[in-house]
Design an enzyme around this catalytic site. Structure first.
Site, PDB file in Angstrom:
ATOM      1  N   LEU A  56       0.834  -1.214   0.000  1.00  0.00           N
ATOM      2  CA  LEU A  56       0.000   0.000   0.000  1.00  0.00           C
ATOM      3  C   LEU A  56       0.860   1.253   0.000  1.00  0.00           C
ATOM      4  O   LEU A  56       0.462   2.300  -0.496  1.00  0.00           O
ATOM      5  CB  LEU A  56      -0.893   0.024   1.247  1.00  0.00           C
ATOM      6  CG  LEU A  56      -1.989  -1.027   1.313  1.00  0.00           C
ATOM      7  CD1 LEU A  56      -2.637  -1.033   2.688  1.00  0.00           C
ATOM      8  CD2 LEU A  56      -3.025  -0.755   0.232  1.00  0.00           C
ATOM      9  N   GLY A  57       2.018   1.163   0.578  1.00  0.00           N
ATOM     10  CA  GLY A  57       2.889   2.330   0.649  1.00  0.00           C
ATOM     11  C   GLY A  57       4.084   2.013   1.519  1.00  0.00           C
ATOM     12  O   GLY A  57       4.196   0.919   2.091  1.00  0.00           O
ATOM     13  N   GLU A  58       4.964   3.001   1.598  1.00  0.00           N
ATOM     14  CA  GLU A  58       6.160   2.816   2.408  1.00  0.00           C
ATOM     15  C   GLU A  58       6.511   4.131   3.072  1.00  0.00           C
ATOM     16  O   GLU A  58       6.579   5.175   2.419  1.00  0.00           O
ATOM     17  CB  GLU A  58       7.326   2.354   1.524  1.00  0.00           C
ATOM     18  CG  GLU A  58       8.571   2.096   2.335  1.00  0.00           C
ATOM     19  CD  GLU A  58       9.648   1.391   1.531  1.00  0.00           C
ATOM     20  OE1 GLU A  58       9.460   1.227   0.308  1.00  0.00           O
ATOM     21  OE2 GLU A  58      10.664   1.019   2.131  1.00  0.00           O
ATOM     22  N   GLY A  59       6.694   4.093   4.364  1.00  0.00           N
ATOM     23  CA  GLY A  59       7.090   5.287   5.093  1.00  0.00           C
ATOM     24  C   GLY A  59       8.498   5.139   5.596  1.00  0.00           C
ATOM     25  O   GLY A  59       9.245   4.247   5.169  1.00  0.00           O
ATOM     26  N   GLY A  60       8.858   6.008   6.520  1.00  0.00           N
ATOM     27  CA  GLY A  60      10.212   5.997   7.036  1.00  0.00           C
ATOM     28  C   GLY A  60      10.498   4.782   7.905  1.00  0.00           C
ATOM     29  O   GLY A  60      11.652   4.505   8.210  1.00  0.00           O
ATOM     30  N   PHE A  61       9.468   4.058   8.293  1.00  0.00           N
ATOM     31  CA  PHE A  61       9.680   2.980   9.257  1.00  0.00           C
ATOM     32  C   PHE A  61       9.250   1.627   8.742  1.00  0.00           C
ATOM     33  O   PHE A  61       9.066   0.711   9.524  1.00  0.00           O
ATOM     34  CB  PHE A  61       9.003   3.336  10.579  1.00  0.00           C
ATOM     35  CG  PHE A  61       9.605   4.584  11.141  1.00  0.00           C
ATOM     36  CD1 PHE A  61      10.742   4.515  11.916  1.00  0.00           C
ATOM     37  CD2 PHE A  61       9.092   5.817  10.824  1.00  0.00           C
ATOM     38  CE1 PHE A  61      11.343   5.666  12.381  1.00  0.00           C
ATOM     39  CE2 PHE A  61       9.682   6.972  11.287  1.00  0.00           C
ATOM     40  CZ  PHE A  61      10.820   6.904  12.069  1.00  0.00           C
ATOM     41  N   VAL A  87       3.862  -0.964   4.192  1.00  0.00           N
ATOM     42  CA  VAL A  87       2.485  -1.229   4.625  1.00  0.00           C
ATOM     43  C   VAL A  87       1.832  -2.089   3.543  1.00  0.00           C
ATOM     44  O   VAL A  87       1.871  -1.742   2.358  1.00  0.00           O
ATOM     45  CB  VAL A  87       1.705   0.088   4.809  1.00  0.00           C
ATOM     46  CG1 VAL A  87       0.299  -0.196   5.332  1.00  0.00           C
ATOM     47  CG2 VAL A  87       2.432   1.039   5.756  1.00  0.00           C
ATOM     48  N   LYS A 114       1.389  -2.955   8.885  1.00  0.00           N
ATOM     49  CA  LYS A 114       2.641  -2.185   8.826  1.00  0.00           C
ATOM     50  C   LYS A 114       3.757  -3.034   9.411  1.00  0.00           C
ATOM     51  O   LYS A 114       3.681  -3.506  10.543  1.00  0.00           O
ATOM     52  CB  LYS A 114       2.498  -0.872   9.603  1.00  0.00           C
ATOM     53  CG  LYS A 114       3.661   0.072   9.357  1.00  0.00           C
ATOM     54  CD  LYS A 114       3.549   1.364  10.150  1.00  0.00           C
ATOM     55  CE  LYS A 114       2.730   2.414   9.454  1.00  0.00           C
ATOM     56  NZ  LYS A 114       2.832   3.746  10.082  1.00  0.00           N
ATOM     57  N   ASP A 142       2.657  15.183  14.428  1.00  0.00           N
ATOM     58  CA  ASP A 142       3.094  14.767  13.095  1.00  0.00           C
ATOM     59  C   ASP A 142       1.958  14.945  12.095  1.00  0.00           C
ATOM     60  O   ASP A 142       1.708  14.079  11.260  1.00  0.00           O
ATOM     61  CB  ASP A 142       3.580  13.312  13.133  1.00  0.00           C
ATOM     62  CG  ASP A 142       4.616  13.028  12.047  1.00  0.00           C
ATOM     63  OD1 ASP A 142       5.148  13.994  11.459  1.00  0.00           O
ATOM     64  OD2 ASP A 142       4.899  11.843  11.794  1.00  0.00           O
TER      65      ASP A 142
HETATM   66  N1  LIG Z   1      -4.540   1.924   7.357  1.00  0.00           N
HETATM   67  C1  LIG Z   1      -4.131   2.122   6.100  1.00  0.00           C
HETATM   68  N2  LIG Z   1      -4.952   1.860   5.067  1.00  0.00           N
HETATM   69  C2  LIG Z   1      -4.548   2.082   3.789  1.00  0.00           C
HETATM   70  N3  LIG Z   1      -3.336   2.552   3.446  1.00  0.00           N
HETATM   71  C3  LIG Z   1      -2.467   2.816   4.440  1.00  0.00           C
HETATM   72  C4  LIG Z   1      -2.809   2.618   5.811  1.00  0.00           C
HETATM   73  N4  LIG Z   1      -1.751   2.975   6.584  1.00  0.00           N
HETATM   74  C5  LIG Z   1      -0.808   3.399   5.719  1.00  0.00           C
HETATM   75  N5  LIG Z   1      -1.219   3.288   4.434  1.00  0.00           N
HETATM   76  C6  LIG Z   1      -0.467   3.643   3.217  1.00  0.00           C
HETATM   77  O1  LIG Z   1       0.890   3.427   3.451  1.00  0.00           O
HETATM   78  C7  LIG Z   1       1.627   4.619   3.258  1.00  0.00           C
HETATM   79  C8  LIG Z   1       2.809   4.633   4.193  1.00  0.00           C
HETATM   80  O2  LIG Z   1       2.368   4.899   5.511  1.00  0.00           O
HETATM   81  P1  LIG Z   1       3.379   5.214   6.679  1.00  0.00           P
HETATM   82  O3  LIG Z   1       2.591   5.741   7.805  1.00  0.00           O
HETATM   83  O4  LIG Z   1       4.222   4.003   6.913  1.00  0.00           O
HETATM   84  O5  LIG Z   1       4.351   6.293   6.085  1.00  0.00           O
HETATM   85  P2  LIG Z   1       4.184   7.832   5.805  1.00  0.00           P
HETATM   86  O6  LIG Z   1       3.049   8.408   6.589  1.00  0.00           O
HETATM   87  O7  LIG Z   1       4.133   8.019   4.324  1.00  0.00           O
HETATM   88  O8  LIG Z   1       5.524   8.398   6.361  1.00  0.00           O
HETATM   89  P3  LIG Z   1       6.001   8.506   7.871  1.00  0.00           P
HETATM   90  O9  LIG Z   1       6.994   7.408   8.028  1.00  0.00           O
HETATM   91  O10 LIG Z   1       6.599   9.838   7.980  1.00  0.00           O
HETATM   92  O11 LIG Z   1       4.785   8.316   8.734  1.00  0.00           O
HETATM   93  C9  LIG Z   1       0.619   5.740   3.478  1.00  0.00           C
HETATM   94  O12 LIG Z   1       0.977   6.916   2.832  1.00  0.00           O
HETATM   95  C10 LIG Z   1      -0.646   5.125   2.886  1.00  0.00           C
HETATM   96  O13 LIG Z   1      -0.663   5.312   1.500  1.00  0.00           O
HETATM   97 MG   LIG Z   2       2.402   7.868   8.377  1.00  0.00          MG
END
Ligand SMILES: Nc1ncnc2c1ncn2[C@@H]1O[C@H](COP(=O)(O)OP(=O)(O)OP(=O)(O)O)[C@@H](O)[C@H]1O
Ligand SMILES: [Mg+2]
Length: 425
Positions: A104-109, A112, A133, A228
């Site tokens: 679904l995505g990837e954040g700093g940690f 997902v 996650k 945040d």
């Molecule tokens: N509950 C969810 N349902 C659907 N998509 C999600 C969900 N949680 C996260 N995602 C997807 O995963 C992506 C990454 O989320 P994540 O919180 O890991 O990183 P981020 O918010 O982009 O960065 P940061 O690490 O600064 O929080 C999100 O931008 C979103 O697109």
């Molecule tokens: Mg996030």
């Protein structure tokens, strides 16, 4: 009905000065991990057992850790109340071994992934899609941050906060399982070229929803500072109901006579309030500043921080501020993707609200309850703009112009921004 707020952190945790006040100009320093709230959790007497030797990342620690979570819940901290402890093999199965097809995505940690839970998985847990996650844990600190999220998010139930369904702690793996938000993040909708433009009405709806989530945290008996607030942490349900996610940086607000919490400066470039960056003094008004930045992103379709632009346009707040005082000027910075389809009066009011939210003086920023009132009053406005059809679909003024290439770079730039290295020092 939202579950009533139940504070779970002891008072001293909220006001203690951790002695890590920001160094001015420290913003460019990268920080690989994010939650110093979590360290406070670890320091609490009540939670020391969670974090002391038993929290070392060894396989034998996992079972012990789960016992600790249950013990904390029994002690009235609410951990695990309604939260499910999953096995890694279960989460592997529902995400097809964390397949990239389900990413679904990837954040700093970490990454997902989407998964499906069927009704047989746990008694009482309904069949549903979830977001899993997978935390990229590096040592004990990473574990603490994961733990803090489990403990804190486990407390909340509110229509504008993403629901944490459960967690997994096995060997060195740390995972979180959230309700799945079908429309992903606001960041994706505003800045990714693949999505169709958000309408003005939808932008207002999202702004109101996110404001309600923040107001809930600020209005709690013991206020919580979210710290945040940004478009990637605003997730969208199928009907564009906004929900806040990611509580890794959240911190309990000041207690008693205290006006602020002093803490290490953390957050994301472009969203952090200037006084917080300068002094480390954190208040709910710091969140209001971040909220104002998101309002500007909704108005302009530009990122809070975009290094692909020239110096004068890099920081959205600085670039947009002079345009927020009149409809005529505002017109020049409205998101071209709206193509003129917005309420002129509504946009003017939102701009004026954003200007208050980003005021350099924290006490001049409105409370989130007032923000909600203002925005809700704009939702009925029907004075949809101006020369529909004649509105340029590319930016109006030269300085606003961005090529497709630079948009792509902007997206990439944003991804870097939210990656591990982009958190504030
Ligand atoms: N509950 C969810 N349902 C659907 N998509 C999600 C969900 N949680 C996260 N995602 C997807 O995963 C992506 C990454 O989320 P994540 O919180 O890991 O990183 P981020 O918010 O982009 O960065 P940061 O690490 O600064 O929080 C999100 O931008 C979103 O697109
Ligand atoms: Mg996030």
């Amino acid at each position: 009905m939202p579950r009533p707020w139940r504070p779970m952190i002891a008072a001293k945790c909220c006001t203690v000065d951790d002695g890590q006040v920001a160094v001015i100009g420290n913003l460019s320093r990268c920080r690989p991990t994010r939650s110093e709230f979590s360290k406070k959790v670890a320091e609490l007497t009540s939670f020391r057992r969670l974090m002391s030797p038993s929290a070392e990342l060894s396989s034998s620690s996992s079972a012990r850790f789960n016992e600790d979570l249950s013990a904390a819940a029994a002690a009235g901290y609410g951990i695990g109340a309604g939260l499910y402890a999953f096995q890694l093999c279960e989460l592997r199965a529902i995400t097809h071994d964390f397949s990239s097809n389900y990413l679904l995505g990837e954040g700093g940690f970490g990454t997902v992934h989407k998964g499906y839970i069927d009704e047989k998985m746990r008694p009482g847990l309904k069949a549903q899609a979830v977001a899993v996650k997978l935390l990229d844990i590096e040592g004990l600190q990473g574990h603490r941050e994961w733990l803090a999220e489990v403990i804190l998010l486990g407390q909340f139930r509110h229509p504008h906060l993403v629901k944490l369904i459960g967690y997994c702690c096995e060997d060195e793996e740390r995972l979180l399982v959230y309700e799945f938000m079908p429309r992903g993040s606001l960041e994706n909708h505003l800045f990714r070229r693949i999505s169709t433009a958000l309408s003005w009405g939808t932008r207002l709806k999202i702004a109101v929803g996110a404001a309600k989530g923040l107001a809930f945290l600020h209005g709690a008996e013991k206020p919580v500072i979210y710290r945040d607030f940004k478009t990637s942490n605003i997730l969208l349900d199928s009907d564009f109901t906004a929900k806040l996610s990611d509580f890794g940086l959240a911190k309990m607000g000041p207690e008693g006579e205290d006006t602020h919490v002093t803490t290490r400066v953390m957050g994301t470039h472009g969203y952090a309030a200037p006084e917080y960056v300068m002094t480390g003094h954190l208040t709910t008004r710091s969140d209001v500043y971040g909220y104002g930045v998101v309002l500007l992103e909704l108005l302009t379709g530009r990122r809070a921080m975009d290094k692909s632009r020239g110096k004068s346009e890099e920081k959205l707040v600085d670039w947009a501020r002079p345009y927020l005082t009149s409809s005529r000027k505002l017109r020049c910075i409205m998101d071209p993707k709206l193509a003129g389809h917005y309420s002129v009066k509504g946009a003017r009011e939102v701009a004026s609200l954003a200007l208050q939210c980003i005021s350099p003086t924290p006490k001049d920023r409105p409370r989130m309850s007032a923000v909600i009132d203002t925005l809700q009053g704009l939702q009925h406005l029907k004075d949809m703009a101006v020369s529909v059809g004649a509105w340029p679909t590319t930016p109006i003024v030269g300085r606003n112009a961005i090529s497709a290439k630079s948009k792509m770079e902007g997206a990439a730039n944003g991804r870097r921004r939210v990656s591990a290295s982009a958190k504030l020092g």
